[in-house]
Design a protein around this motif. Sequence first.
Motif, PDB file in Angstrom:
ATOM      1  N   PHE A  87       0.856  -1.277   0.072  1.00  0.00           N
ATOM      2  CA  PHE A  87       0.006   0.112  -0.060  1.00  0.00           C
ATOM      3  C   PHE A  87       1.065   1.276   0.167  1.00  0.00           C
ATOM      4  N   GLU A 130      -4.420   3.908   3.469  1.00  0.00           N
ATOM      5  CA  GLU A 130      -5.048   3.343   2.472  1.00  0.00           C
ATOM      6  C   GLU A 130      -5.133   1.708   2.694  1.00  0.00           C
ATOM      7  N   ASN A 159      -8.246   1.478   4.932  1.00  0.00           N
ATOM      8  CA  ASN A 159      -9.444   1.713   4.146  1.00  0.00           C
ATOM      9  C   ASN A 159      -9.563   0.221   3.241  1.00  0.00           C
ATOM     10  N   LYS A 160      -8.667  -0.403   2.728  1.00  0.00           N
ATOM     11  CA  LYS A 160      -8.953  -1.575   1.937  1.00  0.00           C
ATOM     12  C   LYS A 160      -9.194  -2.832   2.611  1.00  0.00           C
ATOM     13  N   LEU A 197      -7.654  -7.772  -3.270  1.00  0.00           N
ATOM     14  CA  LEU A 197      -6.389  -7.594  -3.225  1.00  0.00           C
ATOM     15  C   LEU A 197      -5.048  -8.345  -3.939  1.00  0.00           C
ATOM     16  N   ARG A 252      -2.305  -6.297  -5.471  1.00  0.00           N
ATOM     17  CA  ARG A 252      -1.579  -5.711  -4.531  1.00  0.00           C
ATOM     18  C   ARG A 252      -0.623  -6.561  -3.803  1.00  0.00           C
TER      19      ARG A 252
END
Length: 214
Positions: free
Chosen positions: A20, A25, A28-29, A193, A196
């Motif tokens: 992140f 962030e 929030n995710k 996700l 990421r």
Amino acid sequence: MGKTEPVINTQYEVEIRCHFDSVEEAYNKIPFLRACLKHEMVWFSGIYGEEFFKSGKLLRMSKTTIDGETKYFMGWKGSDAGTFANIREEIDEVITDGVTDSRIMEKLGSQNRTLPRNKISAELKKLGHRRFISWRGIDLFGEYKPLGVSMKLMTCRTLKWPVLVEIEKSAYTKEDALLKENELRAFCDRFGLHDRLVREEPPTLLHEARFLKK
């Protein structure tokens, strides 16, 4: 030498990590992340045996302070056997008062498996495993019991990504580890996700930053 504390042995570590741009962030995710990070760990870790490390395994000694209590650990990890998550056989030993009949020393082929803490580094050196890199940091960690995962938030400006979140499960057999890997895949599906994911573990990212970066 005092009595050695029990070995912490999860057999197989099954984990993924996501990058992140900021801590906010990440919060929030993953909606429950902030609430489950109930502990702070201040740590210093040394990685031993560069050739051992390059073979895909890991040997380290660490000093950690959690909630005001300081302990010392030695950790060994086998090669990654996962395809989606990192799946590694893992042995962790508390070495605050040294080791008694150390399974890690047995893995490394040492004849000296009972040692005071201040002699362990010398024994590793004798076995050809010198400390070649070290680092320190502060992590936040906790558990999210509804999904059976351990969560860790790591920030380190040295690495390629400034904020990493590790999501981990433990298994006691290879078959169970593969099931847990699928559960982590479902976790990524649920929270979006996949884009990421970071395959490399933090020590590998550190090695890249220190030695491969031009």
